[in-house]
Design a protein around this motif. Structure first.
Motif, PDB file in Angstrom:
ATOM      1  N   TYR A 101       0.840  -1.202   0.000  1.00 28.63           N
ATOM      2  CA  TYR A 101       0.000   0.000   0.000  1.00 28.63           C
ATOM      3  C   TYR A 101       0.873   1.249   0.000  1.00 28.63           C
ATOM      4  N   LYS A 258      -9.065   5.085   8.947  1.00 25.10           N
ATOM      5  CA  LYS A 258     -10.010   4.807   7.867  1.00 25.10           C
ATOM      6  C   LYS A 258      -9.747   3.444   7.230  1.00 25.10           C
ATOM      7  N   TYR A 259      -8.491   3.175   6.902  1.00 20.32           N
ATOM      8  CA  TYR A 259      -8.148   1.933   6.216  1.00 20.32           C
ATOM      9  C   TYR A 259      -7.278   0.998   7.048  1.00 20.32           C
ATOM     10  N   ILE A 449     -11.067  -0.645   1.795  1.00 17.89           N
ATOM     11  CA  ILE A 449      -9.756  -0.450   1.192  1.00 17.89           C
ATOM     12  C   ILE A 449      -9.680  -1.073  -0.196  1.00 17.89           C
ATOM     13  N   ARG A 452      -9.934   1.618  -2.608  1.00 16.17           N
ATOM     14  CA  ARG A 452      -8.895   2.656  -2.562  1.00 16.17           C
ATOM     15  C   ARG A 452      -7.946   2.536  -3.757  1.00 16.17           C
ATOM     16  N   HIS A 453      -7.752   3.655  -4.457  1.00 14.08           N
ATOM     17  CA  HIS A 453      -6.823   3.747  -5.581  1.00 14.08           C
ATOM     18  C   HIS A 453      -7.186   2.799  -6.720  1.00 14.08           C
ATOM     19  N   ASP A 462      -8.716   6.841  -9.622  1.00 18.18           N
ATOM     20  CA  ASP A 462      -9.102   6.439  -8.264  1.00 18.18           C
ATOM     21  C   ASP A 462     -10.597   6.648  -8.100  1.00 18.18           C
ATOM     22  N   SER A 464     -12.400   5.993  -5.617  1.00 24.88           N
ATOM     23  CA  SER A 464     -12.786   6.413  -4.277  1.00 24.88           C
ATOM     24  C   SER A 464     -12.513   7.895  -4.032  1.00 24.88           C
ATOM     25  N   ALA A 465     -11.958   8.596  -5.032  1.00 20.98           N
ATOM     26  CA  ALA A 465     -11.655  10.022  -4.925  1.00 20.98           C
ATOM     27  C   ALA A 465     -12.472  10.793  -5.956  1.00 20.98           C
ATOM     28  N   ALA A 533     -16.945  10.722  -4.361  1.00 21.68           N
ATOM     29  CA  ALA A 533     -16.132   9.725  -5.057  1.00 21.68           C
ATOM     30  C   ALA A 533     -16.610   9.559  -6.494  1.00 21.68           C
TER      31      ALA A 533
END
Length: 578
Positions: A101, A258-259, A449, A452-453, A462, A464-465, A533
């Motif tokens: 990660y 968070k993760y 997670i 994530r990314h 990403d 999640s962003a 997101a």
């Protein structure tokens, strides 16, 4: 009741405003509080070797992390998921890096650092030991242990030992699997002539608040399961209200981000006291203390503890819960109030991901599945809206006729609905059912997670962003980052366009003011969803496209049916004249 859009709008906006509150108000406030906590932090917080001690606080005299690691004898940790070390001084696991990660979506960015030793900028570590009353010499944070091996790896445990010079030999046996679970067996051998009573303890301690932002919809901080109940404690509550303790047999406790998670699972057969403590505005600890254990002369006693330190991967957390019978361990992931819906949505997404290999296409597949489940209901809804479209001229006529008597106007419109067998709220139910799905998907994208990314296609790197490509800075040609309220990405703009097209297929409000308000809604929603997101905006966009297709087909079918009815009436009039 005359305009169903008001109700639909109110429900959707209520949910989006509730979620958006976190982005625009709660986050900035949390950041200010975090900055204030850093300013107010103390120089040194006293520590002790037992559970009541606190973590060393960061201070202006902090040293580089690598210098601290190299400055003490250590046992290396090497697994497919972790690299780090155990300090022989204090027997602490205080050096852990997650090898798979990274801090950003860039694979060349630094790996995530979970644990760091005392004296670093953000100390975070786990330790285990014994407490006792009387004059017994016990291991402390300054005790230097002896290791029987220089490296800890899966299938190769390491045992640390220390003799107190009073007939007691303390041992800590560390084992680790290929992922994030340590098994720690702490034992004491009594070679003295008298029995001793000892209490086992363990603690996870950190100084410095988590990196990044705080979130209203996500718990970060101390948590644990005691007597079958999940307890989540906020950092600020510990600072303001003091320690919280829980008596239990079985359970677990730790500190979550968070993760990432650091959690201890004491021996599930032994009663213990779990506690969460604060040692200042930015120093926190989760610890447990078992009941006294009597060690007779010539005997030895041991306790086995699990320590999870790593990423909160859903399948792995579930596996550990079953493998070690850890109660409610899956709640280490903050699934939220919609647990009954969030978990199945994640399961479907994960299944689709394993089929197609891309979470973006998995989200599209999920949207299709949800739309298919609601297809019959949506058909009735759109049929109802189409009948409302046909009645609009009559409704406008009634509004003009009773424009000075609103009560009579509403009564006449309701009579028209009853006569034509039209439900003005028929279009609301599909929207109402979509809201929990929307929020549950938001939660999945936000907390898991696995998301994530995760890239989609083209510029979406990403899911999640938020969508990073915005016309405000000419899609990155201008070297500046727009403020969140203006950073509207391409995907939210596409979503706004699909919402506008869908709106054009719906019956338009008769009132001109309402027409203007609803005309602005696609723009408003574009800005509301822009900070969310990209995966969530993708879901909403695809849902809009499917709704447009479904409504278009129904409109075409409905228009044909109306044409056939008109033709039948004309033929009937001809027959009557003849």
């Amino acid at each position: 009741m005359g305009d169903q859009k008001n109700l639909i709008l109110a429900m959707v906006l209520s949910v989006l405003i509730l979620i958006g509150w976190d982005h625009f108000f709660v986050k900035p406030q949390a950041e200010e509080q975090q900055k204030a906590a850093v300013v107010e932090q103390t120089d040194v917080i006293p520590t002790s070797p037992h559970a009541e001690g606190g973590p060393e606080s960061p201070s202006p005299r902090t040293q580089p992390r690598e210098a601290l690691i190299n400055g003490a004898p250590r046992v290396a940790i090497s697994t497919p998921e972790l690299k780090g070390s155990i300090s022989l001084k204090g027997a602490r696991i205080d050096d852990l890096v997650l090898t798979k990660y990274h801090e950003t979506v860039d694979k060349t960015s630094p790996n995530i650092t979970l644990f760091s030793p005392a004296g670093a900028a953000h100390p975070y570590y786990a330790e285990f030991g014994w407490t006792a009353t009387g004059g017994l010499a016990l291991p402390t944070k300054d005790t230097v242990w002896t290791a029987d091996n220089a490296q800890l790896r899966p299938g190769q445990p390491v045992t640390l030992s220390w003799d107190n010079g009073q007939g007691l030999t303390f041992r800590l046996r560390f084992a680790v699997d290929e992922n994030f679970m340590f098994t720690v067996t702490q034992s004491v051998e009594n070679k003295a002539g008298a029995p001793v009573a000892l209490n086992g303890y363990g603690r996870v301690a950190r100084a410095g608040l988590p990196h990044g932002k705080s979130y209203y919809v996500l718990h970060e901080g101390p948590l644990g399961v005691f007597n079958g109940t999940l307890e989540e404690v906020k950092y600020k509550d510990l600072v303001e209200d003091g320690p919280q303790q829980f008596q239990t047999t079985g359970g677990w406790l730790g500190i979550t981000d968070k993760y990432w998670l650091a959690a201890m699972v004491p021996d599930q057969k032994l009663p213990f006291t779990g506690a969460f403590r604060s040692f200042g505005p930015d120093s926190f600890q989760a610890d447990y203390l078992t009941g006294a254990i009597n060690v007779a002369p010539g005997a030895a006693e041991a306790q086995t503890i699990r320590l999870f330190a790593g990423a909160k991967e859903v399948a792995l957390i579930d596996q550990y819960e079953k493998q070690y019978a850890i109660p409610l361990f899956d709640r280490a992931i903050d699934w939220g109030w919609f647990y009954f819906l969030t978990r199945p949505i994640f399961a479907v997404l994960d299944w689709l991901y394993n089929l197609v290999g891309n979470f973006g296409f998995a989200i599209i597949g999920l949207t299709v599945i949800v739309k298919a489940i609601m297809f019959p209901l949506a058909n009735k809804s759109y049929a109802s809206m189409n009948r409302l479209r046909v009645l609009q001229p009559k409704m406008k006529e009634l509004q003009e006729r009773y424009k000075d008597d609103k009560q009579q106007q509403q009564r006449a419109i309701m009579e028209l609905y009853q006569k034509e067998k039209v439900n003005p709220l028929g279009g609301c139910l599909p929207i109402v059912l979509q809201i929990p799905v929307f929020f549950a998907l938001y939660k999945v994208l936000f907390v898991t997670i696995e998301m994530r990314h995760q890239p989609f296609i083209l510029w979406i790197k990403d899911l999640s962003a938020p969508d990073p490509l915005t016309p405000v800075n000419l899609f990155g040609l201008l070297d500046f980052t727009p403020p969140p309220m203006l950073a509207v990405g391409v995907l939210p703009i596409i979503m706004g366009v699909t919402m506008y097209l869908q709106q054009k297929l719906n019956p338009q409000p008769v009132d001109p003011v309402q027409q203007k308000v609803f005309g602005l809604m696609p723009i408003i929603f574009t800005f509301i969803l822009a900070p969310f997101a990209a995966g969530l905006v993708l879901y909403w966009t695809v849902n809009n496209l499917l709704s447009i297709l479904q409504q278009w087909v129904l409109l075409k079918r409905h228009g044909k049916q109306e044409e056939e009815k008109a033709q039948a009436k004309a033929e009937k009039r001809k027959a009557n004249k003849a």
